[in-house]
Write a protein that holds these residues in place. Structure first.
Motif, PDB file in Angstrom:
ATOM      1  N   ASP A 127       0.815  -1.215   0.000  1.00 54.30           N
ATOM      2  CA  ASP A 127       0.000   0.000   0.000  1.00 54.30           C
ATOM      3  C   ASP A 127       0.853   1.272   0.000  1.00 54.30           C
ATOM      4  O   ASP A 127       0.388   2.334  -0.399  1.00 54.30           O
ATOM      5  CB  ASP A 127      -0.947   0.009   1.202  1.00 54.30           C
ATOM      6  N   LYS A 128       2.107   1.157   0.434  1.00 56.77           N
ATOM      7  CA  LYS A 128       3.006   2.318   0.470  1.00 56.77           C
ATOM      8  C   LYS A 128       3.689   2.563  -0.884  1.00 56.77           C
ATOM      9  O   LYS A 128       4.255   3.619  -1.102  1.00 56.77           O
ATOM     10  CB  LYS A 128       4.094   2.118   1.531  1.00 56.77           C
ATOM     11  N   ILE A 129       3.673   1.569  -1.748  1.00 58.37           N
ATOM     12  CA  ILE A 129       4.363   1.659  -3.032  1.00 58.37           C
ATOM     13  C   ILE A 129       3.506   2.450  -4.017  1.00 58.37           C
ATOM     14  O   ILE A 129       2.285   2.276  -4.047  1.00 58.37           O
ATOM     15  CB  ILE A 129       4.646   0.240  -3.577  1.00 58.37           C
ATOM     16  N   PRO A 130       4.108   3.305  -4.840  1.00 52.42           N
ATOM     17  CA  PRO A 130       3.334   4.062  -5.839  1.00 52.42           C
ATOM     18  C   PRO A 130       2.513   3.107  -6.718  1.00 52.42           C
ATOM     19  O   PRO A 130       2.987   2.030  -7.093  1.00 52.42           O
ATOM     20  CB  PRO A 130       4.408   4.776  -6.664  1.00 52.42           C
ATOM     21  N   GLN A 131       1.303   3.515  -7.035  1.00 50.27           N
ATOM     22  CA  GLN A 131       0.346   2.663  -7.741  1.00 50.27           C
ATOM     23  C   GLN A 131       0.889   2.045  -9.026  1.00 50.27           C
ATOM     24  O   GLN A 131       0.715   0.852  -9.245  1.00 50.27           O
ATOM     25  CB  GLN A 131      -0.952   3.448  -7.988  1.00 50.27           C
ATOM     26  N   PRO A 132       1.574   2.792  -9.901  1.00 52.75           N
ATOM     27  CA  PRO A 132       2.061   2.167 -11.143  1.00 52.75           C
ATOM     28  C   PRO A 132       3.045   1.022 -10.878  1.00 52.75           C
ATOM     29  O   PRO A 132       2.995  -0.015 -11.537  1.00 52.75           O
ATOM     30  CB  PRO A 132       2.740   3.311 -11.895  1.00 52.75           C
ATOM     31  N   CYS A 133       3.911   1.198  -9.895  1.00 51.06           N
ATOM     32  CA  CYS A 133       4.884   0.151  -9.557  1.00 51.06           C
ATOM     33  C   CYS A 133       4.178  -1.040  -8.915  1.00 51.06           C
ATOM     34  O   CYS A 133       4.479  -2.197  -9.227  1.00 51.06           O
ATOM     35  CB  CYS A 133       5.949   0.694  -8.611  1.00 51.06           C
ATOM     36  N   ARG A 134       3.260  -0.757  -8.009  1.00 48.18           N
ATOM     37  CA  ARG A 134       2.512  -1.822  -7.326  1.00 48.18           C
ATOM     38  C   ARG A 134       1.712  -2.635  -8.334  1.00 48.18           C
ATOM     39  O   ARG A 134       1.703  -3.868  -8.291  1.00 48.18           O
ATOM     40  CB  ARG A 134       1.591  -1.221  -6.257  1.00 48.18           C
ATOM     41  N   GLU A 135       1.056  -1.957  -9.264  1.00 46.42           N
ATOM     42  CA  GLU A 135       0.232  -2.645 -10.256  1.00 46.42           C
ATOM     43  C   GLU A 135       1.076  -3.606 -11.094  1.00 46.42           C
ATOM     44  O   GLU A 135       0.700  -4.773 -11.277  1.00 46.42           O
ATOM     45  CB  GLU A 135      -0.462  -1.621 -11.156  1.00 46.42           C
ATOM     46  N   ALA A 136       2.204  -3.152 -11.580  1.00 43.47           N
ATOM     47  CA  ALA A 136       3.075  -4.005 -12.398  1.00 43.47           C
ATOM     48  C   ALA A 136       3.602  -5.171 -11.570  1.00 43.47           C
ATOM     49  O   ALA A 136       3.628  -6.316 -12.033  1.00 43.47           O
ATOM     50  CB  ALA A 136       4.229  -3.181 -12.968  1.00 43.47           C
ATOM     51  N   PHE A 137       4.004  -4.905 -10.329  1.00 43.75           N
ATOM     52  CA  PHE A 137       4.519  -5.956  -9.441  1.00 43.75           C
ATOM     53  C   PHE A 137       3.450  -7.022  -9.186  1.00 43.75           C
ATOM     54  O   PHE A 137       3.724  -8.220  -9.285  1.00 43.75           O
ATOM     55  CB  PHE A 137       4.976  -5.335  -8.114  1.00 43.75           C
ATOM     56  N   GLU A 138       2.241  -6.594  -8.843  1.00 47.33           N
ATOM     57  CA  GLU A 138       1.177  -7.541  -8.540  1.00 47.33           C
ATOM     58  C   GLU A 138       0.783  -8.367  -9.765  1.00 47.33           C
ATOM     59  O   GLU A 138       0.506  -9.561  -9.649  1.00 47.33           O
ATOM     60  CB  GLU A 138      -0.052  -6.814  -7.970  1.00 47.33           C
ATOM     61  N   MET A 139       0.768  -7.742 -10.932  1.00 53.68           N
ATOM     62  CA  MET A 139       0.449  -8.484 -12.152  1.00 53.68           C
ATOM     63  C   MET A 139       1.506  -9.559 -12.415  1.00 53.68           C
ATOM     64  O   MET A 139       1.184 -10.664 -12.852  1.00 53.68           O
ATOM     65  CB  MET A 139       0.343  -7.534 -13.351  1.00 53.68           C
ATOM     66  N   ASN A 140       2.756  -9.246 -12.091  1.00 51.34           N
ATOM     67  CA  ASN A 140       3.841 -10.201 -12.315  1.00 51.34           C
ATOM     68  C   ASN A 140       3.859 -11.284 -11.236  1.00 51.34           C
ATOM     69  O   ASN A 140       3.844 -12.473 -11.545  1.00 51.34           O
ATOM     70  CB  ASN A 140       5.176  -9.450 -12.340  1.00 51.34           C
ATOM     71  N   ARG A 141       3.855 -10.883  -9.989  1.00 51.48           N
ATOM     72  CA  ARG A 141       4.062 -11.836  -8.900  1.00 51.48           C
ATOM     73  C   ARG A 141       2.791 -12.543  -8.459  1.00 51.48           C
ATOM     74  O   ARG A 141       2.840 -13.698  -8.057  1.00 51.48           O
ATOM     75  CB  ARG A 141       4.688 -11.127  -7.696  1.00 51.48           C
ATOM     76  N   PHE A 142       1.652 -11.889  -8.525  1.00 48.49           N
ATOM     77  CA  PHE A 142       0.413 -12.504  -8.044  1.00 48.49           C
ATOM     78  C   PHE A 142      -0.406 -13.110  -9.182  1.00 48.49           C
ATOM     79  O   PHE A 142      -1.050 -14.136  -9.004  1.00 48.49           O
ATOM     80  CB  PHE A 142      -0.439 -11.489  -7.277  1.00 48.49           C
ATOM     81  N   ASP A 143      -0.388 -12.457 -10.347  1.00 49.23           N
ATOM     82  CA  ASP A 143      -1.171 -12.964 -11.477  1.00 49.23           C
ATOM     83  C   ASP A 143      -0.342 -13.839 -12.415  1.00 49.23           C
ATOM     84  O   ASP A 143      -0.887 -14.457 -13.327  1.00 49.23           O
ATOM     85  CB  ASP A 143      -1.770 -11.797 -12.281  1.00 49.23           C
ATOM     86  N   GLY A 144       0.976 -13.847 -12.209  1.00 49.44           N
ATOM     87  CA  GLY A 144       1.847 -14.704 -13.001  1.00 49.44           C
ATOM     88  C   GLY A 144       2.076 -14.240 -14.433  1.00 49.44           C
ATOM     89  O   GLY A 144       2.441 -15.030 -15.290  1.00 49.44           O
TER      90      GLY A 144
END
Length: 182
Positions: A127-144
């Motif tokens: 939640d502390k990470i800027p949204q664009p970075c968080r979105e890309a990270f989550e798409m990679n690590r959580f959505d594969g």
């Protein structure tokens, strides 16, 4: 038929009639296409297609279609079906693990509490990470998703996706350091 470019332009302006026309024109074919991934499971196919149309409406102002809208929608349905298949695989693996492990013992309970605590700290750090970075990270690590797939979805270069994910990882290391050293 209809002028697809005109409908897309009207859709971008928020015209509900244009959206309804596109929905009516493509819905049935897209559900049938989803059947290639989920034979005999019309409900899942409809869920995926409805999600694609919902995303189309939500992102209508940002959407860039380089080919035809039908090609764009077919690709989105394919990606949605693949996401659903990955999700089902994760659920199945988890269920198999739980069945194989049997009843939870004291160690499992401690591990669950530790894992739950880690998840909570991870969510707070994300939640502390800027949204664009968080979105890309989550798409990679959580959505594969691969960097290329993320770049296509977000309409960015692969290098930008790579930089955003690297920044997210560095920030997570910083924010999670205290928890990991306990």
């Amino acid at each position: 038929m209809f002028d697809e470019r005109d409908l897309i332009a009207r859709l971008k302006d928020g015209n509900r009639e244009a959206f309804s026309l596109l929905f009516g024109a493509y819905y049935k074919d897209l559900v049938l296409f989803g059947g290639n991934f989920f034979p005999g499971d019309r409900d899942t196919c409809e869920d995926v297609v409805q999600s694609v149309f919902l995303k189309l409406w939500d992102d209508r102002r940002l959407i860039v279609i380089e080919t035809s809208l039908k090609s764009y929608l077919l690709k989105a349905v394919r990606n949605g079906c693949l996401d659903e298949l990955r999700h089902r695989n994760v659920v199945q693996e988890h269920e198999s693990y739980v069945q194989a492990a049997g009843f939870a013992d004291e160690t499992d309970t401690e591990n669950y509490i530790l894992y739950s605590d880690l998840q909570q700290h991870l969510r707070m750090a994300l939640d502390k990470i800027p949204q664009p970075c968080r979105e890309a990270f989550e798409m990679n690590r959580f959505d594969g998703l691969k960097y290329r797939e993320i770049a296509e979805r977000l309409q960015l270069s692969e290098r930008t996706v790579e930089v955003r994910i690297a920044k997210a990882i560095n920030l997570l290391k910083k924010y999670m350091k205290e928890f990991l050293t306990q």
